[in-house]
Design a protein around this motif. Structure first.
Motif, PDB file in Angstrom:
ATOM      1  N   ALA A  39       0.862  -1.201   0.011  1.00  0.00           N
ATOM      2  CA  ALA A  39      -0.093  -0.050   0.064  1.00  0.00           C
ATOM      3  C   ALA A  39       0.846   1.218  -0.036  1.00  0.00           C
ATOM      4  CB  ALA A  39      -0.943  -0.010   1.223  1.00  0.00           C
ATOM      5  N   LEU A  40       1.335   1.659  -1.109  1.00  0.00           N
ATOM      6  CA  LEU A  40       2.208   2.742  -1.374  1.00  0.00           C
ATOM      7  C   LEU A  40       1.580   3.903  -2.166  1.00  0.00           C
ATOM      8  CD1 LEU A  40       5.804   0.726  -1.733  1.00  0.00           C
ATOM      9  CD2 LEU A  40       4.775   2.656   0.341  1.00  0.00           C
ATOM     10  N   ILE A 101       7.447   5.311   3.447  1.00  0.00           N
ATOM     11  CA  ILE A 101       8.472   4.450   3.998  1.00  0.00           C
ATOM     12  C   ILE A 101       8.288   3.026   3.423  1.00  0.00           C
ATOM     13  CG2 ILE A 101       9.341   3.247   6.025  1.00  0.00           C
ATOM     14  CD1 ILE A 101       9.578   6.050   6.641  1.00  0.00           C
ATOM     15  N   ALA A 102       9.374   2.438   2.993  1.00  0.00           N
ATOM     16  CA  ALA A 102       9.440   1.092   2.215  1.00  0.00           C
ATOM     17  C   ALA A 102      10.576   0.407   2.490  1.00  0.00           C
ATOM     18  CB  ALA A 102       8.985   1.468   0.827  1.00  0.00           C
ATOM     19  N   VAL A 103      10.405  -0.930   2.549  1.00  0.00           N
ATOM     20  CA  VAL A 103      11.572  -1.586   3.155  1.00  0.00           C
ATOM     21  C   VAL A 103      11.406  -3.123   2.093  1.00  0.00           C
ATOM     22  CG1 VAL A 103      12.855  -3.202   4.735  1.00  0.00           C
ATOM     23  CG2 VAL A 103      11.909  -0.913   5.321  1.00  0.00           C
ATOM     24  N   HIS A 107      14.319  -7.804   3.561  1.00  0.00           N
ATOM     25  CA  HIS A 107      14.903  -7.275   4.345  1.00  0.00           C
ATOM     26  C   HIS A 107      13.839  -6.703   5.702  1.00  0.00           C
ATOM     27  CE1 HIS A 107      18.781  -7.562   3.012  1.00  0.00           C
ATOM     28  NE2 HIS A 107      18.180  -7.319   1.685  1.00  0.00           N
ATOM     29  N   GLN A 108      12.708  -7.128   5.436  1.00  0.00           N
ATOM     30  CA  GLN A 108      11.548  -6.583   6.372  1.00  0.00           C
ATOM     31  C   GLN A 108      11.604  -7.229   7.712  1.00  0.00           C
ATOM     32  OE1 GLN A 108       7.780  -6.517   4.712  1.00  0.00           O
ATOM     33  NE2 GLN A 108       8.441  -4.998   3.046  1.00  0.00           N
ATOM     34  N   GLY A 113      12.741  -0.289   8.891  1.00  0.00           N
ATOM     35  CA  GLY A 113      11.376   0.519   9.021  1.00  0.00           C
ATOM     36  C   GLY A 113      11.575   1.414   9.898  1.00  0.00           C
ATOM     37  N   ARG A 114      11.704   0.827  11.230  1.00  0.00           N
ATOM     38  CA  ARG A 114      11.768   1.767  12.427  1.00  0.00           C
ATOM     39  C   ARG A 114      12.792   2.410  12.493  1.00  0.00           C
ATOM     40  NH1 ARG A 114       9.652   1.303  17.220  1.00  0.00           N
ATOM     41  NH2 ARG A 114       8.584  -0.616  17.016  1.00  0.00           N
ATOM     42  N   ASP A 135      -0.573   9.161   6.278  1.00  0.00           N
ATOM     43  CA  ASP A 135      -1.703   8.620   6.032  1.00  0.00           C
ATOM     44  C   ASP A 135      -1.354   7.180   5.439  1.00  0.00           C
ATOM     45  OD1 ASP A 135      -2.102   8.658   3.420  1.00  0.00           O
ATOM     46  OD2 ASP A 135      -1.953  10.641   3.463  1.00  0.00           O
ATOM     47  N   ASN A 140      -3.039  -2.230   6.490  1.00  0.00           N
ATOM     48  CA  ASN A 140      -1.644  -2.224   6.851  1.00  0.00           C
ATOM     49  C   ASN A 140      -1.148  -2.220   8.267  1.00  0.00           C
ATOM     50  OD1 ASN A 140       1.266  -2.142   6.469  1.00  0.00           O
ATOM     51  ND2 ASN A 140       1.055  -0.272   5.152  1.00  0.00           N
ATOM     52  N   ALA A 143       2.289  -1.379   9.481  1.00  0.00           N
ATOM     53  CA  ALA A 143       2.817  -0.036   9.547  1.00  0.00           C
ATOM     54  C   ALA A 143       2.065   0.505  10.582  1.00  0.00           C
ATOM     55  CB  ALA A 143       2.384   0.669   8.106  1.00  0.00           C
ATOM     56  N   ALA A 145       1.174  -0.581  13.301  1.00  0.00           N
ATOM     57  CA  ALA A 145       2.017  -0.942  14.676  1.00  0.00           C
ATOM     58  C   ALA A 145       3.371  -0.135  14.983  1.00  0.00           C
ATOM     59  CB  ALA A 145       2.292  -2.276  14.658  1.00  0.00           C
ATOM     60  N   LEU A 146       3.737   0.021  13.883  1.00  0.00           N
ATOM     61  CA  LEU A 146       5.383   0.922  13.703  1.00  0.00           C
ATOM     62  C   LEU A 146       5.243   2.371  14.186  1.00  0.00           C
ATOM     63  CD1 LEU A 146       8.251   1.362  13.123  1.00  0.00           C
ATOM     64  CD2 LEU A 146       7.657   1.557  10.620  1.00  0.00           C
ATOM     65  N   TYR A 147       3.667   2.768  13.455  1.00  0.00           N
ATOM     66  CA  TYR A 147       3.842   4.310  13.830  1.00  0.00           C
ATOM     67  C   TYR A 147       3.347   4.685  15.030  1.00  0.00           C
ATOM     68  CZ  TYR A 147       4.304   4.435   8.572  1.00  0.00           C
ATOM     69  OH  TYR A 147       5.069   4.294   7.261  1.00  0.00           O
TER      70      TYR A 147
HETATM   71  C1  LIG Z   1       5.846  -1.007   6.815  1.00  0.00           C
HETATM   72  C2  LIG Z   1       7.267  -1.083   6.941  1.00  0.00           C
HETATM   73  C3  LIG Z   1       8.304  -0.200   6.207  1.00  0.00           C
HETATM   74  C4  LIG Z   1       7.829  -1.829   8.229  1.00  0.00           C
HETATM   75  O1  LIG Z   1       9.321  -1.915   7.988  1.00  0.00           O
HETATM   76  P1  LIG Z   1      10.111  -2.965   8.619  1.00  0.00           P
HETATM   77  O2  LIG Z   1      11.658  -2.854   8.167  1.00  0.00           O
HETATM   78  O3  LIG Z   1       9.714  -4.388   8.036  1.00  0.00           O
HETATM   79  O4  LIG Z   1       9.893  -2.830   9.923  1.00  0.00           O
HETATM   80  P2  LIG Z   1      10.787  -3.358  11.453  1.00  0.00           P
HETATM   81  O5  LIG Z   1      11.476  -4.324  11.261  1.00  0.00           O
HETATM   82  O6  LIG Z   1      11.336  -2.032  11.614  1.00  0.00           O
HETATM   83  O7  LIG Z   1       9.585  -3.316  12.329  1.00  0.00           O
HETATM   84  C5  LIG Z   1       8.754  -2.208  12.799  1.00  0.00           C
HETATM   85  C6  LIG Z   1       7.465  -2.847  13.530  1.00  0.00           C
HETATM   86  O8  LIG Z   1       6.596  -3.251  12.610  1.00  0.00           O
HETATM   87  C7  LIG Z   1       5.952  -4.186  13.070  1.00  0.00           C
HETATM   88  N1  LIG Z   1       6.347  -5.418  12.492  1.00  0.00           N
HETATM   89  C8  LIG Z   1       7.486  -5.650  11.942  1.00  0.00           C
HETATM   90  N2  LIG Z   1       7.448  -7.062  11.403  1.00  0.00           N
HETATM   91  C9  LIG Z   1       6.156  -7.746  11.708  1.00  0.00           C
HETATM   92  C10 LIG Z   1       5.595  -8.675  11.377  1.00  0.00           C
HETATM   93  N3  LIG Z   1       6.213  -9.549  10.750  1.00  0.00           N
HETATM   94  N4  LIG Z   1       4.261  -8.898  11.928  1.00  0.00           N
HETATM   95  C11 LIG Z   1       3.812  -7.788  12.226  1.00  0.00           C
HETATM   96  N5  LIG Z   1       4.172  -6.788  12.695  1.00  0.00           N
HETATM   97  C12 LIG Z   1       5.749  -6.440  12.344  1.00  0.00           C
HETATM   98  C13 LIG Z   1       6.115  -4.110  14.519  1.00  0.00           C
HETATM   99  O9  LIG Z   1       5.402  -3.405  15.329  1.00  0.00           O
HETATM  100  C14 LIG Z   1       7.475  -3.708  14.626  1.00  0.00           C
HETATM  101  O10 LIG Z   1       7.724  -3.167  15.973  1.00  0.00           O
HETATM  102  P3  LIG Z   1       9.265  -3.754  16.722  1.00  0.00           P
HETATM  103  O11 LIG Z   1      10.357  -3.225  16.135  1.00  0.00           O
HETATM  104  O12 LIG Z   1       8.950  -3.460  18.090  1.00  0.00           O
HETATM  105  O13 LIG Z   1       9.152  -5.364  16.597  1.00  0.00           O
HETATM  106  C15 LIG Z   1       7.522  -2.386   5.781  1.00  0.00           C
HETATM  107  O14 LIG Z   1       6.690  -3.807   6.286  1.00  0.00           O
HETATM  108  C16 LIG Z   1       6.976  -2.151   4.270  1.00  0.00           C
HETATM  109  O15 LIG Z   1       8.127  -1.590   3.721  1.00  0.00           O
HETATM  110  N6  LIG Z   1       5.987  -2.742   3.904  1.00  0.00           N
HETATM  111  C17 LIG Z   1       5.564  -2.240   2.571  1.00  0.00           C
HETATM  112  C18 LIG Z   1       5.346  -0.725   2.154  1.00  0.00           C
HETATM  113  C19 LIG Z   1       4.585  -0.097   3.367  1.00  0.00           C
HETATM  114  O16 LIG Z   1       3.192  -0.624   3.636  1.00  0.00           O
HETATM  115  N7  LIG Z   1       4.912   1.026   3.793  1.00  0.00           N
HETATM  116  C20 LIG Z   1       4.135   1.731   4.766  1.00  0.00           C
HETATM  117  C21 LIG Z   1       3.206   2.725   4.180  1.00  0.00           C
HETATM  118  S1  LIG Z   1       2.405   3.610   5.144  1.00  0.00           S
END
Ligand SMILES: CC(C)(COP(=O)(O)OP(=O)(O)OC[C@H]1O[C@@H](n2cnc3c(N)ncnc32)[C@H](O)[C@@H]1OP(=O)(O)O)[C@@H](O)C(=O)NCCC(=O)NCCS
Length: 183
Positions: A39-40, A101-103, A107-108, A113-114, A135, A140, A143, A145-147
């Motif tokens: 969802a980007l 924000i995208a990973v 590497h997720q 992402g955090r 937004d 998602n 995301a 949970a992260l935000y």
């Molecule tokens: C959202 C996104 C940027 C997070 O990046 P990431 O590198 O995977 O995230 P992190 O490893 O830093 O984890 C951050 C938080 O995400 C959540 N999270 C990470 N992996 C998760 C999983 N497998 N299941 C559920 N939650 C998860 C947790 O809350 C985590 O917090 P923690 O550090 O306390 O565990 C990534 O999943 C992504 O690129 N998604 C696709 C694009 C997108 O949706 N971007 C956001 C648009 S608003």
């Protein structure tokens, strides 16, 4: 950060922007994520030229303090990125929107992402941004949970606002108030 995938680092990008090769890698990253349903904001993957124009536009805002761009590298290759831009409306210029924000999928879950988001929040504080908004699509959960864990508060929801083919998703609005926050 050292992990099984190799040495990783998140950097704020300077006014010189990304190299052509880094830009191409970010375009490939976005292509893969959007093709996989991320969802980007795109229904179909953006063309490399569109991504290059977007990144050039964000980079042009870095010098005057109107944007910040952060890139996550693993072994010196970009595997994630994010940016905010100041609002253009004169009455909103003290605020900025965290637009992406995208990973890369492989590497997720490794903290990138955090770290990207944390680095962009710190840059916003340094640039005296008062409120950082974002937004996202309502399904998602990762995301969200992260935000929320970083202090963003939900201030609104538009139900069934986001269309992807016949599917409809809520649009969630979040804000992080940075007034009074120091680096
Ligand atoms: C959202 C996104 C940027 C997070 O990046 P990431 O590198 O995977 O995230 P992190 O490893 O830093 O984890 C951050 C938080 O995400 C959540 N999270 C990470 N992996 C998760 C999983 N497998 N299941 C559920 N939650 C998860 C947790 O809350 C985590 O917090 P923690 O550090 O306390 O565990 C990534 O999943 C992504 O690129 N998604 C696709 C694009 C997108 O949706 N971007 C956001 C648009 S608003």
């Amino acid at each position: 950060m050292n992990s099984a995938v190799g040495y990783s680092e998140v950097r704020l990008i300077g006014t010189g922007g990304l190299t052509r090769s880094e830009t191409e890698t970010v375009a490939e990253l976005l292509h893969g994520l959007v093709a996989g349903g991320a969802a980007l904001g795109w229904v179909s993957p953006p063309a490399p030229d569109e991504v290059a124009v977007l990144l050039a536009d964000v980079t042009a805002g870095i010098g005057p303090g109107d944007a910040a761009l952060a890139v996550a590298y693993v072994e010196e290759a970009p595997v994630g990125f994010g940016y905010w831009r100041r609002y253009e409306r004169p009455t909103h210029r003290v605020n900025a929107d965290l637009e992406k924000i995208a990973v890369a999928p492989e590497h997720q879950g490794a903290g990138l992402g955090r770290t990207l988001t944390t680095v962009l929040i710190a840059a916003a504080v340094q640039h005296s941004i008062e409120v950082l908004t974002l937004d996202l699509r309502g399904d998602n959960a990762r995301a969200v949970a992260l935000y929320e864990s970083l202090g963003f508060r939900r201030y609104g929801t538009l139900e069934n606002f986001v269309a992807r083919g016949p599917a409809r998703y809520d649009k969630l609005f979040y804000a992080l108030d940075l007034r009074g926050v120091t680096v």
